[in-house]
Every structure is written in structure tokens, then in C-alpha cells.
Design an enzyme around this catalytic site. Structure first.
Site, PDB file in Angstrom:
ATOM      1  N   GLY A  83       0.824  -1.220   0.000  1.00  0.00           N
ATOM      2  CA  GLY A  83       0.000   0.000   0.000  1.00  0.00           C
ATOM      3  C   GLY A  83       0.842   1.248   0.000  1.00  0.00           C
ATOM      4  O   GLY A  83       1.630   1.479   0.899  1.00  0.00           O
ATOM      5  N   THR A  84       0.689   2.077  -1.024  1.00  0.00           N
ATOM      6  CA  THR A  84       1.570   3.221  -1.124  1.00  0.00           C
ATOM      7  C   THR A  84       1.089   4.148  -2.228  1.00  0.00           C
ATOM      8  O   THR A  84       0.199   3.809  -2.996  1.00  0.00           O
ATOM      9  CB  THR A  84       3.006   2.742  -1.452  1.00  0.00           C
ATOM     10  OG1 THR A  84       3.872   3.833  -1.367  1.00  0.00           O
ATOM     11  CG2 THR A  84       3.057   2.177  -2.837  1.00  0.00           C
ATOM     12  N   THR A  85       1.714   5.350  -2.285  1.00  0.00           N
ATOM     13  CA  THR A  85       1.581   6.200  -3.467  1.00  0.00           C
ATOM     14  C   THR A  85       2.974   6.677  -3.821  1.00  0.00           C
ATOM     15  O   THR A  85       3.627   7.326  -2.992  1.00  0.00           O
ATOM     16  CB  THR A  85       0.718   7.442  -3.160  1.00  0.00           C
ATOM     17  OG1 THR A  85      -0.518   7.029  -2.637  1.00  0.00           O
ATOM     18  CG2 THR A  85       0.511   8.268  -4.402  1.00  0.00           C
TER      19      THR A  85
END
Lengths: 288, 241
Positions: A83-85
Site C-alpha cells: 500500500g503506497t503512493t
């Protein structure tokens, strides 16, 4: 470690593979990890695509012809961080790489202050997304390989070459649950490499669970002729909007600017303050 | 975890179990892992580091031992706390001890905390496809004599922190530490640096809270305080129920 390889120094192992795990595949053994990274299968010839790390594979289910990556894996009782941007884009003043700093494991924030952008050398920065441990280790392996190449050939490997090397190193793990999606940000090029085997060059990449939101912001305002401050603000805004809407992204934003002179890192910024500033600008009443 | 499998077919609409109902064969698969509970905590200060763990070893509804601390002394300046599956904890600490000795014999010096952390990361990742089910936290002093805490996930991703909680009560303790040591979610407070005595008191209070609400944490608390003088150990009793 790197010096040993350059000198072709062969360390005599002090013990043979222990008979604890009676797997017929002798190149995969538990205790050869004692010598840090070792080429897999000393007997076979060294290929550039060989992964310099030994992996222990569970031998619970005896299959006569199972090779490391494709045997059935044991069910894991814990979640891994995902989960990341992250995003990167290229403009007239070089390349901007930006990322959030949250590492989530299932529903828990495992760490609110992770470094998702790592410099590989003075002109190459890599943004990582996917599983935290995988990215951390593969970045380490990549840095090592790049350095070895530089020592052996007296010149730096190009960004395209680096991307290809990484892609070839990840290939044996295709199909396993190694999850690595790196964007190599050089001073004039952006290349996206992932463990599925994709290797793409482009002008703008955003990776991770928050990437749709980041793309929305970037696609609206990105143009080649932005100046440095505008580009930095745009990247920051994109990450901020993505962290606002995506549950698995958040905390701070890291920003790197890569030019022909090298990379420069902007101070890590807490997005909580940015949210309140944004609310004030819109004149909305904040509930206290 | 173990072998108990209750399929949804066993329960009727009211939520009560159906009587005399054969739900069909459910597959019981051997799991090589077990969860033995326990919580570890580490705090780094200006010139000290504290690693603390409870001493309860449990499995399912039983307690195997009330005196099984999860802090392992690695060197004079480093302590490792590991909780999760006790079998993997034991093997992992044996491997680390062996590697420390090998390093000492070939390099003629003790491994520093940062080096141990990097080594542990590669040891854990070498088992990427059959991981050690262990949550590790290393606490110790770095080369400059400052306190250092390194926290790991089960497959080797690690990070240097100021404080970290791991294990069964970690989700309860971490927010409390964020507030008390990191001064998060508080406005207009003075950031006072943490002294050793205040840190020890905080760790005791925090574990008492954990023992209240987490069933796998309790019995006793083992605190290891790492300073340049050496490693001091304290034992404090906790709830035994």
C-alpha cells in the site's frame, strides 16, 4: 563482499550443508547464507542474471522436480506491508520523484516514516512500492550490482541497462509472491520495473494503491515547460490528494529532484499541516 | 491458530450452532507455525536503550511458562527482543549467535548494532518463502554511543526508530508510545527529551496496561537497560491471570 567478488576470492566453506533439511536440491541450503551473498550453484557458470542470494524453500511436500520458485508455499500467518503512493515525472528541469511514507501491514500502520525513495548512485533514484521487505532487499542487491559493474568496467551502467539488469534478476521469482514495483528515476529517463516482468519507459509514472488519485492531479497540470517550483508543488499536491483519499497512503511526503548534476532531496514534510492549510484556504469551518 | 476449523455451515441463522448437523468434511492442514504470544518493546534515548519484554509463553488457551523472557543479549551493547513463534525465535537467536562468533573470529571485533541489524535483515529475507514467524526489535548503542532501536518485520524489512513495540499487544502499545514519547496528537506541548529513569517508569506503566487488556501478555516483565556501563536487568511482576 564486493571486493571478494572482484578478486574472485573463493572462501572455503567451513561446513557442508547440514542434513537438517534433506532436500535433494543442494544449491538451496540454509547455512550457506553464512557467507553473506553467495552465487547460487557454485558448480554452474556465473551468469549476470544470477541472483546473489540463497533462499530456503520449504520441503514439506516432496515433489521430484520442483525448482525453488514454483513449489507450493507455506501459508503465512501474518500480513506483509503493502500500500503506497509513489510517482515520478520528467519535465524540462529534470525528473521529480515523490512518495508518501506509510507502510501498512493489513489494517495496521506498521511504520509511519518509511523511506520509499532511495538513491542508488548520484544520478539515479528509485521509488519503491509493493512489499516493503522485497523492495528494501532488491534495492540493496541492485545497488551492489551497479557498483560491481562500475568497478569492473570503469564506467557507470546506463539507466536502461540498470532497468534491464533488475528485470532479469527478478525474473526467476515471477509467479511467487515477491511483489516489487520500482520506478528508476534517472536524470533524463523514467523506467518502471516490476516483478511481473514489465519494464516500461515513460514520461510519467505513478505506482501503488493511491496512484489513480495521483494520476488525476498530474494529468491535469503536468506539462514539459513547468519550472522547478511548479513541478515540486505539483508533485506534492498529487501525493497529498492521494494520501487524503487512499487509506493505505499517508503521513509524510518525500520529494527528490534529479538533474544532470545529481539528485537533491527536499525536506520531508508532514501532510497533516498541509491538510489544515488547505482547509483554511477554502474557508471551510473545521470541527474542533 | 492450530487445527480448529469452524465452517460457516455449522451455524444457523440465529447464530447458534446447528444441532446434530454434519457440516461436511473440512480440511485440516498441518501448519508449521504456532503463535506463542508475548510483547516486546524498545526505546532509544540519548545515551541509553531499553529493551523490555513480558515473560509469558502461551499457546491457544494454555500457558506453557511464566518465566520465558523474550530479550536475548547479543553483545555488550545490543539486546534483541523477539516474539511470535517460540521455535523460530530460538533458532533465529542460535543462528545470530553463531554469526556473531564467526564475525568476531574473522574480523577481530564485535559487531556493531547497525551491522547486526543489517545482518538480521538478510537472514530473515533468505527465508522469504518460508518465513521466520518472529517480530524482532533490536535495541542498543550505536558507534557514537547514542541509543538505537531497529524494528523488523518477519521477512526482514527494517528501519531505525526511536521507539517501537512488537508482538501481540503491539497495536495497543504503539499508539501510547507515539503519544508519550513522540508527542504525537498533542498540540502545544513542550518536547522534553526522555531521561533514563522516566523511560524505565514509562515502560513499566505501559506493560501494566498491556497486561490488563491483552491475554497473551502478563506474568512478569523483564527490562534490559543498555548503557555504556553495560546491560542492567530488572524483573517486575505483572498480572498472572
Amino acid at each position: 563482499m564486493a571486493l571478494e567478488d572482484i578478486c574472485n576470492f573463493k572462501d572455503k566453506p567451513t561446513h557442508k550443508t547440514f542434513p537438517f533439511y534433506a532436500s535433494e536440491d543442494t544449491s538451496v541450503s540454509v547455512f550457506t547464507e553464512a557467507f553473506n551473498f553467495k552465487w547460487r550453484g557454485e558448480m554452474t557458470s556465473k551468469k549476470a542474471s544470477d541472483v546473489p542470494l540463497e533462499f530456503h524453500v520449504p520441503s514439506l511436500f516432496k515433489r521430484p522436480s520442483s525448482r525453488a520458485s514454483h513449489s507450493v508455499s507455506v501459508r503465512r500467518p501474518f500480513p506483509l506491508s503493502h500500500g503506497t503512493t509513489t510517482l515520478g515525472f520528467i519535465f524540462q528541469g529534470g525528473v521529480i520523484a515523490a512518495a508518501d511514507t506509510r507502510a501498512s501491514a493489513g489494517g495496521l500502520v506498521a511504520c509511519p516514516a518509511v523511506h520509499k525513495i532511495t538513491p542508488i548512485h548520484s544520478h539515479l533514484v528509485v521509488t519503491s512500492s509493493g512489499s516493503g521487505a522485497d523492495c528494501m532487499l532488491w534495492e540493496r542487491i541492485l545497488t551492489r550490482e551497479i557498483r560491481l559493474y562500475q568497478l569492473r568496467h570503469k564506467r557507470r551502467l546506463s539507466i536502461s541497462g540498470t532497468a534491464k539488469l533488475l528485470s532479469l534478476m527478478l525474473h526467476p521469482f515471477k509467479g511467487t509472491d515477491v511483489c516489487v514495483a520500482l520506478t528508476l528515476c534517472g536524470w533524463d529517463k523514467l523506467i518502471y520495473v516490476c516483478s511481473d516482468g514489465a519494464r516500461l519507459q515513460g514520461d510519467i509514472f505513478s505506482v501503488g494503491s493511491g496512484s489513480p488519485y495521483a494520476y488525476g492531479v498530474l494529468d491535469r497540470s503536468l506539462s514539459w515547460s513547468l519550472n522547478k517550483e511548479e513541478a515540486i508543488l505539483l508533485a506534492r499536491e498529487a501525493v497529498f490528494r492521494a494520501t487524503h483519499r487512499d487509506a493505505y497512503s499517508g503521513n509524510n511526503v518525500d520529494l527528490f529532484h534529479v538533474t544532470a548534476e545529481g539528485w537533491r532531496q527536499r525536506q520531508r514534510e508532514d501532510l497533516k499541516e498541509e491538510y489544515y492549510r488547505d482547509m483554511e484556504k477554502r474557508g471551510k469551518k473545521m470541527d474542533n | 491458530l492450530g487445527l480448529k476449523m469452524l465452517s460457516a455451515q455449522n451455524f444457523g441463522e440465529s447464530g447458534k450452532m446447528k444441532e446434530y448437523h454434519y457440516a461436511g468434511p473440512t480440511e485440516h492442514r498441518f501448519s508449521p507455525y504456532a503463535f506463542n504470544g508475548g510483547t516486546v518493546l524498545a526505546v532509544a534515548g540519548e545515551d541509553f536503550a531499553i529493551v523490555a519484554s513480558d515473560t509469558r509463553l502461551s499457546e491457544g488457551y494454555s500457558i506453557h511458562s511464566r518465566d520465558s523472557p523474550k530479550c536475548y543479549k547479543l553483545t555488550d551493547t545490543t539486546v534483541l527482543g523477539c516474539s511470535g513463534f517460540h521455535g523460530d525465535c530460538l533458532t533465529l537467536t542460535k543462528i545470530i549467535d553463531a554469526r556473531l562468533k564467526m564475525y568476531k573470529h574473522s574480523n577481530n571485533k564485535t559487531m556493531t548494532s547497525g551491522a547486526i541489524a543489517a545482518m538480521l535483515s538478510t537472514i530473515l529475507y533468505s527465508r522469504r518463502f518460508f518465513p521466520y514467524y518472529v517480530y524482532n526489535i533490536i535495541g542498543g548503542l550505536d558507534e557514537q554511543g547514542k541509543g538505537a532501536v531497529y524494528s523488523f518485520d518477519p521477512v526482514g524489512s527494517y528501519q531505525r526508530d526511536t521507539y517501537k513495540a512488537g508482538g501481540s499487544a503491539s497495536a495497543m502499545l504503539q499508539p501510547l508510545l507515539d503519544n508519550q514519547i513522540g508527542f504525537k496528537n498533542m498540540e502545544g506541548v513542550e518536547h522534553v527529551p526522555l531521561t533514563k529513569d522516566k523511560a524505565v517508569q514509562l515502560v513499566k506503566d505501559v506493560f501494566v496496561s498491556a497486561a490488563e487488556r491483552d491475554v497473551y501478555t502478563g506474568d512478569a516483565l523483564r527490562i534490559c537497560i543498555v548503557t555504556k556501563e553495560g546491560i542492567e536487568e530488572q524483573n517486575i511482576p505483572l498480572r498472572k491471570d
